[in-house]
Design an enzyme around this catalytic site. Structure first.
Site, short mmCIF file in Angstrom:
data_model
loop_
_atom_site.label_atom_id
_atom_site.label_comp_id
_atom_site.label_asym_id
_atom_site.label_seq_id
_atom_site.Cartn_x
_atom_site.Cartn_y
_atom_site.Cartn_z
N HIS A 102 0.85 -1.21 0.00
CA HIS A 102 0.00 0.00 0.00
C HIS A 102 0.88 1.24 0.00
O HIS A 102 1.87 1.32 0.72
CB HIS A 102 -1.00 -0.01 1.16
CG HIS A 102 -0.40 0.15 2.53
ND1 HIS A 102 -0.11 1.38 3.08
CD2 HIS A 102 -0.04 -0.77 3.46
CE1 HIS A 102 0.39 1.21 4.30
NE2 HIS A 102 0.45 -0.08 4.55
N ASP A 109 6.54 1.73 6.13
CA ASP A 109 5.13 1.33 6.08
C ASP A 109 4.34 2.30 5.22
O ASP A 109 3.90 3.31 5.71
CB ASP A 109 4.57 1.27 7.50
CG ASP A 109 3.12 0.79 7.54
OD1 ASP A 109 2.63 0.29 6.51
OD2 ASP A 109 2.49 0.92 8.58
N GLU A 154 -4.84 1.82 2.66
CA GLU A 154 -4.86 0.73 3.64
C GLU A 154 -4.96 1.26 5.07
O GLU A 154 -5.69 0.72 5.89
CB GLU A 154 -3.59 -0.13 3.50
CG GLU A 154 -3.60 -1.41 4.33
CD GLU A 154 -2.92 -1.28 5.68
OE1 GLU A 154 -2.99 -2.23 6.47
OE2 GLU A 154 -2.34 -0.22 5.99
N GLU A 155 -4.20 2.32 5.37
CA GLU A 155 -4.09 2.74 6.78
C GLU A 155 -5.42 3.17 7.37
O GLU A 155 -5.76 2.80 8.48
CB GLU A 155 -3.06 3.87 6.91
CG GLU A 155 -1.62 3.46 6.57
CD GLU A 155 -1.04 2.44 7.54
OE1 GLU A 155 -1.75 1.98 8.45
OE2 GLU A 155 0.14 2.09 7.38
N ASP A 179 3.80 -5.97 3.47
CA ASP A 179 3.51 -4.85 4.38
C ASP A 179 4.01 -5.19 5.78
O ASP A 179 3.35 -4.90 6.77
CB ASP A 179 2.00 -4.58 4.40
CG ASP A 179 1.64 -3.31 5.17
OD1 ASP A 179 2.55 -2.50 5.43
OD2 ASP A 179 0.47 -3.15 5.52
N HIS A 181 4.19 3.50 12.34
CA HIS A 181 3.27 4.63 12.54
C HIS A 181 3.84 5.74 13.42
O HIS A 181 3.09 6.49 14.03
CB HIS A 181 1.92 4.17 13.12
CG HIS A 181 1.19 3.20 12.23
ND1 HIS A 181 -0.01 2.64 12.58
CD2 HIS A 181 1.48 2.72 11.00
CE1 HIS A 181 -0.44 1.84 11.61
NE2 HIS A 181 0.47 1.87 10.64
ZN LIG Z 1 1.18 -0.91 6.33
#
Ligand SMILES: [Zn+2]
Length: 451
Positions: free
Chosen positions: A265, A279, A313-314, A341, A414
């Site tokens: 993603h 990510d 995606e997130e 991922d 994140h």
């Molecule tokens: Zn991810």
């Protein structure tokens, strides 16, 4: 019945060439270098944000300009998502008032998809787990308060529920906001964001991640009997926007309708200046390079080798890239789908989810052609973006590496620590090779994987 799968010299030779091109040839370190350019130039790519749109355009143009695209081996297109609304972060702050003698700003970041909020002198109640929440809630000690979840790290799968369901479960007892100890395996005072999931059954309350260190501090204050109050300000809004999946593929020479799908993603969070390097910019660029190596070698396998950069995606909001893909392509014949991922340490093999006979054939292909990637974890192939295909019966895979509990990944996940510095060009190449060779072999093996 036993089936013997024999090795095929042409496949063997192509796998050698793929390995050579990545380890010592023109594709060496390319996934890292291209990712670094994108991260340095466009910054974090919040879903359907202007930065993400620029990065999507850039990547699409890059693929259009590949030699293999110009000569017709690779086809690339943008697929526009249906109507979408995205969550846009505004200004945010958290100030500790009591018991500090002077107001103190704390490190924080609002959790994704939260409602806005502005609370003055809110009183904080710290809990260590759901049990303590229920105990205090039933004793009416949560009503009108801010709940701080101070849950120590075990695994992401255990703790993500505190982030996703924490606001609802606190709201059920009348809480007005949530502070979440960041879901992270390690901290140097780093807040980690991620989405919340309101069920719709309770009043939606705002929520922010704080650092592991400050969650521990609030715990100490409470244990000492000190009254904790904070000012919490969280501004954000939902905005109509648009976004695209990018799809590039080499059509199969004999079975173009049979699809081997791989991707990552391209959207990310926005915690720091480079968030989305690991990510999942890395997963996106590693899988793209996996396609490009095959294309650069001029290989057209029997089946279609398709790459996708999923959009959204997130946040996981309605009509995101994974949902759009399944709506548009879900009825096509997918032989396998791989999502990358999970970080990019040195690849040792694959996770697999699907039928036993399919897994057996995957193992046999690995033993025949890439025995250095022989670890296959059963029931471990699913990803957030591939799951809707898995639900339709498509076998799922992911690349794996040695890292119990994904501790390395969740140090940075994140947070502002997700930067190019935590990635390594050689380790990324090992994943390019693993994915490129595995997907190519499945695409070019005379016998298809069992459905
Ligand atoms: Zn991810």
């Amino acid at each position: 019945m036993t089936i013997a799968y024999c090795t095929n010299d042409a496949i063997k030779k192509n796998v050698d060439n793929i390995r050579q091109a990545i380890n010592a040839g023109p594709n060496k370190h390319k996934a890292y270098d291209k990712l670094a350019y994108i991260v340095d130039t466009f910054g974090p790519r919040m879903w359907a944000s202007p930065s993400m749109a620029l990065a999507v355009d850039y990547l699409y143009n890059q693929i259009q300009n590949w030699e293999a695209t110009k000569n017709g081996l690779v086809e690339v297109r943008l697929e526009k998502l249906d109507e979408i609304s995205t969550w846009v972060r505004g200004s945010e702050q958290l100030i500790l008032k009591s018991p500090r003698k002077r107001p103190q700003k704390l490190g924080m970041i609002g959790l994704g998809l939260i409602v806005p909020g502005n609370i003055k002198d809110g009183e904080v109640v710290v809990v260590r787990n759901w049990g303590e929440l229920d105990e205090k809630g039933k004793a009416n000690k949560i009503q009108g308060k801010i709940v701080c979840y101070n849950v120590p790290w075990t695994t992401y799968d255990d703790l993500k529920f505190y982030r996703q369901q924490g606001p609802d479960r606190a709201s059920a007892y009348g809480a007005i906001a949530v502070l979440l100890r960041s879901v992270a395996s390690f901290s140097i005072y780093s807040p980690h964001t991620g989405n919340v999931r309101y069920s719709g059954n309770f009043t939606k309350i705002p929520a922010a991640a704080i650092t592991v260190e400050d969650a521990e501090m609030l715990q100490r204050m409470q244990d000492r009997g000190q009254k904790i109050t904070v000012d919490l300000e969280l501004n954000n809004e939902m905005k109509a926007s648009e976004s695209h999946n990018i799809i590039a593929e080499i059509k199969g020479s004999q079975h173009p309708e049979q699809i081997i799908l791989m991707g990552g993603h391209f959207d990310s969070w926005d915690t720091g200046s480079q968030t989305g390097a690991m990510d999942d910019g890395a997963g996106t660029l590693v899988t793209l390079e996996a396609l490009k190596v095959v294309a650069d070698l001029g290989i057209r396998p029997l089946r279609t080798l398709r790459w996708i950069a999923w959009s959204g995606e997130e946040m996981g909001l309605p009509n995101n890239g994974a949902q759009h893909y399944v709506k548009k392509h879900g009825d096509e014949d997918h032989v396998v789908a791989l999502e990358n991922d999970v970080g990019q340490l040195t690849a040792i093999g694959f996770g697999f989810s699907g039928k036993l006979q399919t897994s057996r054939m995957v193992r046999q292909l690995i033993m025949n052609y890439i025995p250095d990637l022989s670890v296959v974890n059963e029931n471990d192939g699913s990803g957030v973006d591939t799951k809707p295909l898995g639900d339709k019966g498509v076998p799922l895979m992911r690349n794996i590496y040695k890292d119990p509990n994904d501790d390395y990944y969740f140090k940075y996940h994140h947070s502002a620590g997700d930067t190019m510095n935590i990635l390594n060009p050689d380790e990324m190449d090992s994943n390019v090779f693993a994915i490129s060779s595995m997907m190519y072999i499945i695409a070019d093996n005379p016998e298809r994987l069992p459905k």
